[in-house]
Design a protein around this motif. Structure first.
Motif, PDB file in Angstrom:
ATOM      1  N   PHE A   1       4.777  -2.852   4.281  1.00 26.53           N
ATOM      2  CA  PHE A   1       5.520  -2.268   3.044  1.00 26.53           C
ATOM      3  C   PHE A   1       4.848  -2.825   1.701  1.00 26.53           C
ATOM      4  N   GLU A   2       5.184  -2.211   0.762  1.00 25.37           N
ATOM      5  CA  GLU A   2       4.867  -2.900  -0.610  1.00 25.37           C
ATOM      6  C   GLU A   2       5.613  -4.032  -1.042  1.00 25.37           C
ATOM      7  N   GLY A   3       4.475  -5.027  -1.179  1.00 23.87           N
ATOM      8  CA  GLY A   3       4.927  -6.193  -1.712  1.00 23.87           C
ATOM      9  C   GLY A   3       5.389  -7.141  -0.484  1.00 23.87           C
ATOM     10  N   ARG A   4       5.231  -6.756   0.766  1.00 25.02           N
ATOM     11  CA  ARG A   4       5.504  -7.577   1.913  1.00 25.02           C
ATOM     12  C   ARG A   4       4.947  -8.684   2.127  1.00 25.02           C
ATOM     13  N   GLN A   5       3.753  -8.839   1.578  1.00 27.08           N
ATOM     14  CA  GLN A   5       3.075 -10.286   1.981  1.00 27.08           C
ATOM     15  C   GLN A   5       2.805 -10.821   0.520  1.00 27.08           C
ATOM     16  N   GLY A   6       3.923 -10.731  -0.582  1.00 32.55           N
ATOM     17  CA  GLY A   6       3.591 -11.087  -1.724  1.00 32.55           C
ATOM     18  C   GLY A   6       3.733 -10.030  -2.535  1.00 32.55           C
TER      19      GLY A   6
ATOM     20  N   ASP B   1       3.007 -19.074   1.724  1.00 26.90           N
ATOM     21  CA  ASP B   1       1.438 -18.248   1.985  1.00 26.90           C
ATOM     22  C   ASP B   1       1.883 -16.649   1.648  1.00 26.90           C
ATOM     23  N   LYS B   2       1.357 -16.517   0.485  1.00 26.69           N
ATOM     24  CA  LYS B   2       1.435 -15.133  -0.473  1.00 26.69           C
ATOM     25  C   LYS B   2       0.442 -14.834  -0.486  1.00 26.69           C
ATOM     26  N   VAL B   3       0.022 -13.441  -0.358  1.00 28.82           N
ATOM     27  CA  VAL B   3      -1.308 -12.634  -0.916  1.00 28.82           C
ATOM     28  C   VAL B   3      -1.028 -12.188  -2.159  1.00 28.82           C
ATOM     29  N   PRO B   4      -1.947 -12.544  -3.116  1.00 23.48           N
ATOM     30  CA  PRO B   4      -1.779 -12.292  -4.628  1.00 23.48           C
ATOM     31  C   PRO B   4      -1.994 -10.767  -4.825  1.00 23.48           C
ATOM     32  N   VAL B   5      -1.541 -10.346  -6.033  1.00 25.48           N
ATOM     33  CA  VAL B   5      -1.388  -8.947  -6.566  1.00 25.48           C
ATOM     34  C   VAL B   5      -2.544  -8.389  -6.307  1.00 25.48           C
TER      35      VAL B   5
END
Lengths: 465, 199
Positions: free
Chosen positions: A430-435, A414-418
């Motif tokens: 935080f930066e990049g926490r969810q992907g 479960d990753k949120v895209p860029v």
């Protein structure tokens, strides 16, 4: 004239190490799959066994997929880590709740709901959100893997005693204001390091009025102010929640325990190293705009302007806004939202699902919004189904997934895209926490639900009668 | 890695940002390792600040700047906030840092560094600001960290400060001993405490 923190801590000191930390006895150790494998390796390398295996409970939660848990995990690296926990638990004789088993879930959701976490205990886990368990009136804090190894081997940890701080929130919370908003408000005032070095006792009428679920949310976020942990003295709300749960004492032992637990309070003349007081009426529904949880504001507010930020904080502030693609002074209401995440050890409990459902009932998920609704445990999932919330949510266009940490830190699929924006009920932006490249806006389940049905940041009070 | 600490004299790597969290030090996707290979974590230290998604080093990040190097990382206040992941300390150690200097550390991360023979040195905001200025003016400027005497010195300006380190941890660092070595000698005391508790 002792604080409750002093009372619990001091009662667990095995010895004061000369010129050093306290050797603290630990009543409960929880292990998840991410921060424990190297600790078990350490035991093997030293030829050690666990001193008190019956006090240690293990479950995978960070890597577990939230779909098809009946199948083997596809990511071989995640699978290896989850399998390693099961193998380590078996080798060292520890209780293990495996993925897709009825007792599994996020460790900080399962512990309280099975009453494995009880008032007056010392509780640790290789996870900074261990502070959650403080809601039952325990001294609970996150530790590193070397410290996990210490507790596995000796049921003790060497630890410098933190200072004590009391945060009182007095008065009544406004409409649409939840425990999550209280915590985000505290972080925005105290900053992410405002309570570093302290153990926090939450008190005051607004804290007392919280349900157990709300208290768990508030204590969960203690670490985001830098605090080692946070707790709430146990009261009738605590006892009513714990009674009859699996590991709670039963019968006469229960009555005796409650009598004992009623003594767990700070003395009236207790002196705290630091004390702050807030008026509950001051707290609005909150949302974050930046890349640490202290960068929050009223959902109907705006991103600060540069002159509102102290000079030494400006490089980090500008870096955060660049990452979020926001401008100083931007209004938050109306900004587009791509993803919504309901769940995590912060807001993955039954009350959070009730709150979310109360907003989306009779409405439809906004087209284009991807929503992940992830219960904190199998027990929460069963309760959702028992209350028929799943039907309400499905009718509004939402699906319930299977339990785990999920998109809170995106170690599972479960990753949120860029570049995408996610209104998330989790604990860190935080930066990049969810992907990698993901942009997180932390908020309550009510605010997340309002965004899910409108597709933009929305004040949840617009939807509340 | 267990190693004996004495006097460290080195150039520094400056990271003048505040609130550097452990998700930046080592992103969650690198936490899936089941072993403690510090070299793996070291290679991925500050991964997303250090490399583009395709693995190309980002030229503007300090670890990719050939002017800077050494065994000492100098960072802005509230270093290591957020997650308790010890992998962050393994990454710092694995990269080759022995000392991190900042004006303020997050609690859990500070313990994790100490447990991995990386020494967190807390200095005053003034000392830190001067040190950043010194390094900016001369990337080859050196700092001396004297563990026996608990002092840190900016060798370019001569400015020196005492830093805190409790006597127990100091003994551990100077003799390459860890807390588990200590705790395994305390079984009698643990059992005595348990017996007292069950009365």
């Amino acid at each position: 004239m002792n604080t409750l923190f002093d009372k619990i801590w001091d009662a667990h000191v095995v010895q004061h190490v000369d010129g050093g930390p306290d050797q603290l006895y630990i009543d409960r150790l929880y292990c998840h799959e991410v921060t424990s494998p190297q600790a078990f390796d350490g035991l093997r390398a030293r030829g050690l066994r666990c001193l008190r295996p019956e006090k240690i409970f293990c479950m995978p939660d960070h890597n577990t997929p939230t779909e098809h848990q009946d199948r083997p995990i596809e990511d071989p690296v995640s699978k290896k880590q989850v399998d390693a926990l099961a193998a380590n638990a078996a080798e060292f004789g520890l209780t293990h709740y495996g993925m897709n088993e009825p007792d599994n879930g996020i460790i900080h959701v399962v512990g309280p709901e099975k009453a494995l976490s009880l008032p007056g205990m010392t509780i640790v886990c290789g996870d900074s959100h261990t502070s959650t368990h403080g809601a039952v009136g325990a001294v609970a804090f996150g530790i590193g893997t070397s410290e996990v190894e210490m507790v596995l081997a000796s049921q003790c940890i060497l630890q410098q005693k933190p200072r004590s701080m009391r945060i009182r929130i007095e008065g009544e919370l406004g409409k649409g204001v939840t425990a999550k908003d209280m915590a985000l408000f505290l972080m925005s005032r105290l900053t992410t390091s405002g309570a570093t070095g302290y153990f926090v006792e939450y008190a005051g009428s607004a804290v007392r009025s919280l349900s157990m679920e709300g208290r768990l949310t508030l204590c969960n976020l203690s670490i985001e102010m830098g605090a080692r942990g946070g707790f709430i003295a146990p009261d009738e709300t605590t006892f009513a929640y714990l009674k009859e749960r699996e590991y709670a004492p039963k019968g006469e032992a229960w009555e005796e325990a409650v009598e004992r637990w009623k003594e767990l309070r700070s003395d009236d003349d207790a002196v705290f190293d630091r004390e702050v007081v807030y008026d509950a009426a001051e707290i609005p529904p909150m949302i974050t705009y930046g890349t640490n949880p202290g960068m929050g504001t009223a959902v109907n507010g705006h991103v600060p302007t540069l002159d509102e930020i102290p000079a030494e904080g400006q490089p980090s502030f500008c870096k955060a806004l660049k990452y979020m693609d926001f401008q100083p002074g931007d209004a938050l209401v109306g900004k587009p939202v791509d993803y919504v995440f309901l769940g995590a050890c912060t807001n993955g409990r039954i009350e959070d699902f009730r709150a979310f459902a109360s907003v989306v009932q009779g409405r439809k998920k906004a087209p284009g919004v991807v929503a992940w609704l992830v219960p904190g445990s199998q027990a929460v999932l069963r309760q959702i189904q028992a209350e028929g919330l799943d039907k309400v949510l499905r009718k509004a266009g939402f699906e319930i997934r299977q339990p785990g940490c999920s998109a809170c830190l995106a170690m599972n699929p479960d990753k949120v895209p860029v570049g995408k924006y996610c209104v998330s009920t989790s604990n860190r932006n935080f930066e990049g926490r969810q992907g990698p490249g993901s942009r997180t806006l932390l908020a309550s389940p009510l605010t997340a639900a309002a965004a899910a049905v409108t597709g933009v940041i929305t004040d949840p009070r617009d939807f509340l009668v | 890695m267990k190693q004996k600490f004495d006097i460290i004299e080195s150039t520094c790597v400056p990271l003048p940002l505040e609130n550097v969290d452990t998700d930046q030090i080592i992103p969650a996707r690198f936490l899936k390792a089941t072993t403690r290979e510090e070299s793996f974590f070291g290679e991925n230290l500050f991964r997303d600040w250090r490399y583009d998604p395709d693995g190309t080093p980002k030229r503007d990040f300090v670890l990719n700047d050939p002017r800077y190097g050494g065994e000492i990382l100098v960072a802005g206040r509230n270093f290591g906030s957020g997650s308790s992941r010890e992998h962050a300390a393994w990454a710092i150690a694995g990269y080759g840092f022995k000392v991190v200097i900042s004006s303020f550390f997050a609690d859990i991360h500070k313990n994790n560094e100490l447990n991995n023979f990386v020494l967190p040195v807390v200095v005053t905001p003034d000392f830190l600001a001067e040190l950043f200025a010194t390094i900016a003016a001369d990337p080859k400027a050196k700092v001396r960290v004297d563990v026996p005497n608990q002092t840190v010195t900016n060798l370019s300006t001569g400015r020196s400060e005492a830093f805190e380190l409790n006597p127990y941890k100091k003994y551990c660092l100077m003799n390459a001993l860890d807390d588990i070595d200590f705790l395994m000698l305390q079984k009698d005391k643990i059992e005595a405490w348990e017996a007292g508790c069950s009365k």
